[in-house]
Each structure stands twice: as C-alpha cells, then as structure tokens.
Design a protein around this motif. Sequence first.
Motif, PDB file in Angstrom:
ATOM      1  N   ALA A 126       0.830  -1.207   0.000  1.00 32.01           N
ATOM      2  CA  ALA A 126       0.000   0.000   0.000  1.00 32.01           C
ATOM      3  C   ALA A 126       0.864   1.257   0.000  1.00 32.01           C
ATOM      4  CB  ALA A 126      -0.928  -0.008   1.218  1.00 32.01           C
ATOM      5  N   TYR A 127       1.926   1.222   0.790  1.00 37.76           N
ATOM      6  CA  TYR A 127       2.812   2.391   0.894  1.00 37.76           C
ATOM      7  C   TYR A 127       3.395   2.766  -0.467  1.00 37.76           C
ATOM      8  CZ  TYR A 127       6.834   5.266   2.158  1.00 37.76           C
ATOM      9  OH  TYR A 127       7.752   6.287   2.231  1.00 37.76           O
ATOM     10  N   PHE A 128       3.830   1.770  -1.215  1.00 38.45           N
ATOM     11  CA  PHE A 128       4.439   2.048  -2.512  1.00 38.45           C
ATOM     12  C   PHE A 128       3.403   2.208  -3.625  1.00 38.45           C
ATOM     13  CE2 PHE A 128       8.026   0.036  -0.241  1.00 38.45           C
ATOM     14  CZ  PHE A 128       8.963   1.048  -0.403  1.00 38.45           C
ATOM     15  N   GLY A 129       2.159   1.797  -3.340  1.00 42.73           N
ATOM     16  CA  GLY A 129       1.127   1.871  -4.363  1.00 42.73           C
ATOM     17  C   GLY A 129       0.295   3.134  -4.334  1.00 42.73           C
ATOM     18  N   THR A 140      -4.425  15.960   8.393  1.00 39.67           N
ATOM     19  CA  THR A 140      -4.586  17.418   8.406  1.00 39.67           C
ATOM     20  C   THR A 140      -3.291  18.126   8.790  1.00 39.67           C
ATOM     21  OG1 THR A 140      -5.467  17.221  10.648  1.00 39.67           O
ATOM     22  CG2 THR A 140      -7.060  17.368   8.855  1.00 39.67           C
ATOM     23  N   ASP A 141      -2.407  17.436   9.544  1.00 41.18           N
ATOM     24  CA  ASP A 141      -1.136  18.053   9.914  1.00 41.18           C
ATOM     25  C   ASP A 141      -0.049  17.833   8.871  1.00 41.18           C
ATOM     26  OD1 ASP A 141      -0.461  15.404  10.205  1.00 41.18           O
ATOM     27  OD2 ASP A 141       0.154  15.548  12.315  1.00 41.18           O
ATOM     28  N   GLY A 142      -0.416  17.202   7.747  1.00 37.33           N
ATOM     29  CA  GLY A 142       0.536  16.967   6.676  1.00 37.33           C
ATOM     30  C   GLY A 142       1.219  15.614   6.712  1.00 37.33           C
ATOM     31  N   SER A 143       0.991  14.840   7.778  1.00 38.03           N
ATOM     32  CA  SER A 143       1.615  13.516   7.874  1.00 38.03           C
ATOM     33  C   SER A 143       1.067  12.594   6.802  1.00 38.03           C
ATOM     34  CB  SER A 143       1.337  12.894   9.245  1.00 38.03           C
ATOM     35  OG  SER A 143       1.775  13.726  10.285  1.00 38.03           O
ATOM     36  N   PRO A 144       1.948  11.859   6.101  1.00 36.69           N
ATOM     37  CA  PRO A 144       1.439  10.913   5.102  1.00 36.69           C
ATOM     38  C   PRO A 144       0.715   9.746   5.750  1.00 36.69           C
ATOM     39  CG  PRO A 144       3.821  10.716   5.323  1.00 36.69           C
ATOM     40  CD  PRO A 144       3.415  11.904   6.144  1.00 36.69           C
ATOM     41  N   VAL A 145      -0.408   9.367   5.169  1.00 31.88           N
ATOM     42  CA  VAL A 145      -1.176   8.206   5.643  1.00 31.88           C
ATOM     43  C   VAL A 145      -1.495   7.292   4.455  1.00 31.88           C
ATOM     44  CG1 VAL A 145      -2.144   9.259   7.729  1.00 31.88           C
ATOM     45  CG2 VAL A 145      -3.309   9.586   5.534  1.00 31.88           C
ATOM     46  N   ASN A 146      -0.610   7.305   3.452  1.00 32.19           N
ATOM     47  CA  ASN A 146      -0.873   6.522   2.248  1.00 32.19           C
ATOM     48  C   ASN A 146      -0.906   5.029   2.522  1.00 32.19           C
ATOM     49  OD1 ASN A 146       1.934   7.055   2.765  1.00 32.19           O
ATOM     50  ND2 ASN A 146       2.471   6.235   0.762  1.00 32.19           N
ATOM     51  N   ALA A 147      -0.031   4.533   3.403  1.00 33.86           N
ATOM     52  CA  ALA A 147      -0.035   3.104   3.726  1.00 33.86           C
ATOM     53  C   ALA A 147      -1.301   2.728   4.481  1.00 33.86           C
ATOM     54  CB  ALA A 147       1.200   2.735   4.548  1.00 33.86           C
ATOM     55  N   VAL A 148      -1.738   3.596   5.369  1.00 36.56           N
ATOM     56  CA  VAL A 148      -2.956   3.320   6.141  1.00 36.56           C
ATOM     57  C   VAL A 148      -4.163   3.269   5.212  1.00 36.56           C
ATOM     58  CG1 VAL A 148      -4.366   3.976   8.122  1.00 36.56           C
ATOM     59  CG2 VAL A 148      -1.938   4.611   8.054  1.00 36.56           C
ATOM     60  N   ARG A 149      -4.293   4.300   4.403  1.00 35.82           N
ATOM     61  CA  ARG A 149      -5.447   4.366   3.504  1.00 35.82           C
ATOM     62  C   ARG A 149      -5.449   3.186   2.532  1.00 35.82           C
ATOM     63  NH1 ARG A 149      -6.778  10.008   0.686  1.00 35.82           N
ATOM     64  NH2 ARG A 149      -6.914  10.533   2.917  1.00 35.82           N
ATOM     65  N   GLY A 150      -4.301   2.897   1.943  1.00 34.16           N
ATOM     66  CA  GLY A 150      -4.225   1.782   1.005  1.00 34.16           C
ATOM     67  C   GLY A 150      -4.509   0.448   1.668  1.00 34.16           C
ATOM     68  N   PHE A 151      -3.995   0.260   2.869  1.00 33.96           N
ATOM     69  CA  PHE A 151      -4.224  -0.987   3.597  1.00 33.96           C
ATOM     70  C   PHE A 151      -5.710  -1.169   3.901  1.00 33.96           C
ATOM     71  CE2 PHE A 151      -4.605  -3.381   7.583  1.00 33.96           C
ATOM     72  CZ  PHE A 151      -3.860  -4.520   7.306  1.00 33.96           C
ATOM     73  N   LEU A 152      -6.352  -0.126   4.403  1.00 32.45           N
ATOM     74  CA  LEU A 152      -7.782  -0.221   4.721  1.00 32.45           C
ATOM     75  C   LEU A 152      -8.609  -0.485   3.467  1.00 32.45           C
ATOM     76  CD1 LEU A 152      -8.132   2.682   7.314  1.00 32.45           C
ATOM     77  CD2 LEU A 152      -7.957   0.229   7.785  1.00 32.45           C
ATOM     78  N   ASP A 153      -8.242   0.129   2.366  1.00 39.55           N
ATOM     79  CA  ASP A 153      -8.977  -0.101   1.119  1.00 39.55           C
ATOM     80  C   ASP A 153      -8.768  -1.537   0.615  1.00 39.55           C
ATOM     81  OD1 ASP A 153     -10.046   2.426   1.170  1.00 39.55           O
ATOM     82  OD2 ASP A 153      -8.619   3.285  -0.265  1.00 39.55           O
ATOM     83  N   MET A 154      -7.573  -2.097   0.836  1.00 41.47           N
ATOM     84  CA  MET A 154      -7.355  -3.500   0.496  1.00 41.47           C
ATOM     85  C   MET A 154      -8.266  -4.405   1.318  1.00 41.47           C
ATOM     86  SD  MET A 154      -3.216  -3.796   0.171  1.00 41.47           S
ATOM     87  CE  MET A 154      -2.293  -2.903  -1.073  1.00 41.47           C
ATOM     88  N   LEU A 155      -8.362  -4.145   2.618  1.00 37.86           N
ATOM     89  CA  LEU A 155      -9.251  -4.956   3.457  1.00 37.86           C
ATOM     90  C   LEU A 155     -10.695  -4.839   2.977  1.00 37.86           C
ATOM     91  CD1 LEU A 155      -8.048  -4.569   7.172  1.00 37.86           C
ATOM     92  CD2 LEU A 155      -7.355  -6.243   5.434  1.00 37.86           C
ATOM     93  N   THR A 156     -11.082  -3.633   2.595  1.00 32.94           N
ATOM     94  CA  THR A 156     -12.450  -3.434   2.095  1.00 32.94           C
ATOM     95  C   THR A 156     -12.701  -4.294   0.869  1.00 32.94           C
ATOM     96  OG1 THR A 156     -12.540  -1.174   2.940  1.00 32.94           O
ATOM     97  CG2 THR A 156     -14.070  -1.736   1.185  1.00 32.94           C
ATOM     98  N   THR A 157     -11.771  -4.287  -0.070  1.00 34.92           N
ATOM     99  CA  THR A 157     -11.907  -5.106  -1.283  1.00 34.92           C
ATOM    100  C   THR A 157     -12.007  -6.584  -0.924  1.00 34.92           C
ATOM    101  OG1 THR A 157     -10.710  -3.496  -2.627  1.00 34.92           O
ATOM    102  CG2 THR A 157     -10.802  -5.754  -3.457  1.00 34.92           C
ATOM    103  N   LEU A 158     -11.171  -7.034   0.011  1.00 40.70           N
ATOM    104  CA  LEU A 158     -11.196  -8.446   0.410  1.00 40.70           C
ATOM    105  C   LEU A 158     -12.518  -8.824   1.078  1.00 40.70           C
ATOM    106  CD1 LEU A 158      -7.543  -8.640   1.746  1.00 40.70           C
ATOM    107  CD2 LEU A 158      -8.464  -9.989  -0.163  1.00 40.70           C
TER     108      LEU A 158
END
Length: 306
Positions: A19-22, A31-49
């Motif tokens: 997820a992080y690399f995707g 909102t503070d600018g911290s990246p959450v790309n791995a979190v968002r991608g991981f949760l979306d993968m679980l949703t698909t599964l």
Amino acid sequence: MAHRPPILLIDAPSLYFRAYFGVPESAARATDGSPVNAVRGFLDMLTTLVRTRRPDRMVCALDHDWRPDWRVALLPSYKAHRVAAEGGEEVPDTLGPQVPVILDVLAAIGITAVGATGYEADDVLGTLSVTQPAPAEVVSGDRDLFQLVDDARGVRLLYVGRGVAKLEDCDDAAVRARYGVPADRYADFAALRGDPSDGLPGVPGVGEKTAARLVDRYGGVAGILAALDDPGSGFAPGLRARLDAARDYLAVAPTVVRVALDVPLPELPTALPQAPADPGRLLELAERWNLAGSCRRLVDALATRD
C-alpha cells in the motif's frame, strides 16, 4: 449444513508495504501533513477483500520479529541486506509511523491483529492456518507462503503479487502449474532456487526449472543430499559438483525457508464485527488522520457482507 466461509488470514506487513508504494504520499495526508498513504491503502485492500471474499472471520498477522535469531543462526545472510545502519529493518521513514495508526484503526473496528516474539508474520499465518477451523485463505504477496497451501485442509493462498484487485486464488494445482512442485515441497524448491529478497543464495547454477526437476526426482533436499553419496544416482557431473559444494547451505536452508506451524499464540477472537467495536475511537482516528472515506468504506463492507 451450510458451507462456512474461509477465515481470512492477512499478511499485514506484505499489504501495508504494498500500500505504501502503491498510493502516493501526496494523495493521502492527515490534516497536519503527515502521510497516511499506507494506512489508507491498507484499509482499502481490506475493504476489497471483505467485499469479494465475504468472510465472517479475519486475523491480521504482524512481524514482531522480522529477522528471528534462530533463522539468522542457521543462515547469517538471511535478510542481512535489509538491516538498517542503526539495526532493525530498513523501513521508509514515512512508513514506520503509519503502522501504529493501522493497528489503532483495526482495534477500533474490532479486527484482531497478532504477532509473536521471535517469529515473523509468515510463522503466525502458518500456525493460524493449521489451528483455526478450516477453511482458510491466506492473503499475501510473499511467495514463501505458497507452502501453506493444503487442499486436504482447505487452505488456499490469495496471492496479491499484482494487487488485491487482481489476486490469484491458488490451490495445490496452481502451485504445481506455477513452479512444477507441490505446495508441501515449496520450501525445498525455494532453498535450491534461492531468493535474493530474503538473502537466500540458493545453489549457484540451479534455477527454477532445475530446482523443480530435482525436487520431483528426489523428493526434496534431504533426498538430494542422500543421493549425492550414491555414485550411481545419475547427477550430471557439473550439477553434482555444485550441489556437493552447497552441502552446508542445503543442510540448513529448508529450515530457514519453512514456515513455523507451532507459534505459541493466545486464544484469539476471530469473528468479524458487523459494526465497529469502538465507534467513538474510530471516529476520532478517522478525523485525526483524514481517513473518513477509507474507514466508512470498510465499515460499510463489514455491515453488508451477508
């Protein structure tokens, strides 16, 4: 009796690295600018599964020890190239802080995540695959987990090498078609072939086809080593010399590659919730980390999977 859906056994590090690399960091920030790309991608993968596999049970396996001492003692090169200068696993600076967020969200939803001291996520998955009531689907992009496929027990690998949306549902026939060996001989095959990503050198000059042919003929590394002592065993001279030179490596490599099936794990709640276990905490996390969409999609998928 109605057929019970398989338990989904999730290789969490495999998915959150993917997820992080995707997902670009620029596309997913708190909102503070911290990246959450791995979190968002991981949760979306679980949703698909959840939407596609419709499980009623799930466990996410964690790496409490990504490079166990007992594996390194057998093979010092094991994952050595991935050790950071200060020790520990070399992880992108902006990925490490996201892992606790993933665990917080899973806990708020009510999805079990578990690791074990001295073992990798692979070992946790292996143990769960033989201790949880069957059937089971193991979700990972790690090739080593092909060895867990077991038609008799109803254990399959959902291989996500091309992404969760294009997962490959693998039984023993699929493993044979892909590598030329049955799933229960995959560890021997991988030891012979080697795997640079794990620091497994393999036997020089032995690629996938030769490794598969050797496993098919001799049953595995133990049979190969025994046959080396028989002058009439039929090895070509060059191959015999290469295997003979690799005896010390072959004596330990299959144990390093083989996934542990006896990790001491506590009793685990595996049932997937219909609604979040802690809605207030989930809302707080969703707002703090700008994850409202991903959290809502996963909660909706859990509520509507029946």
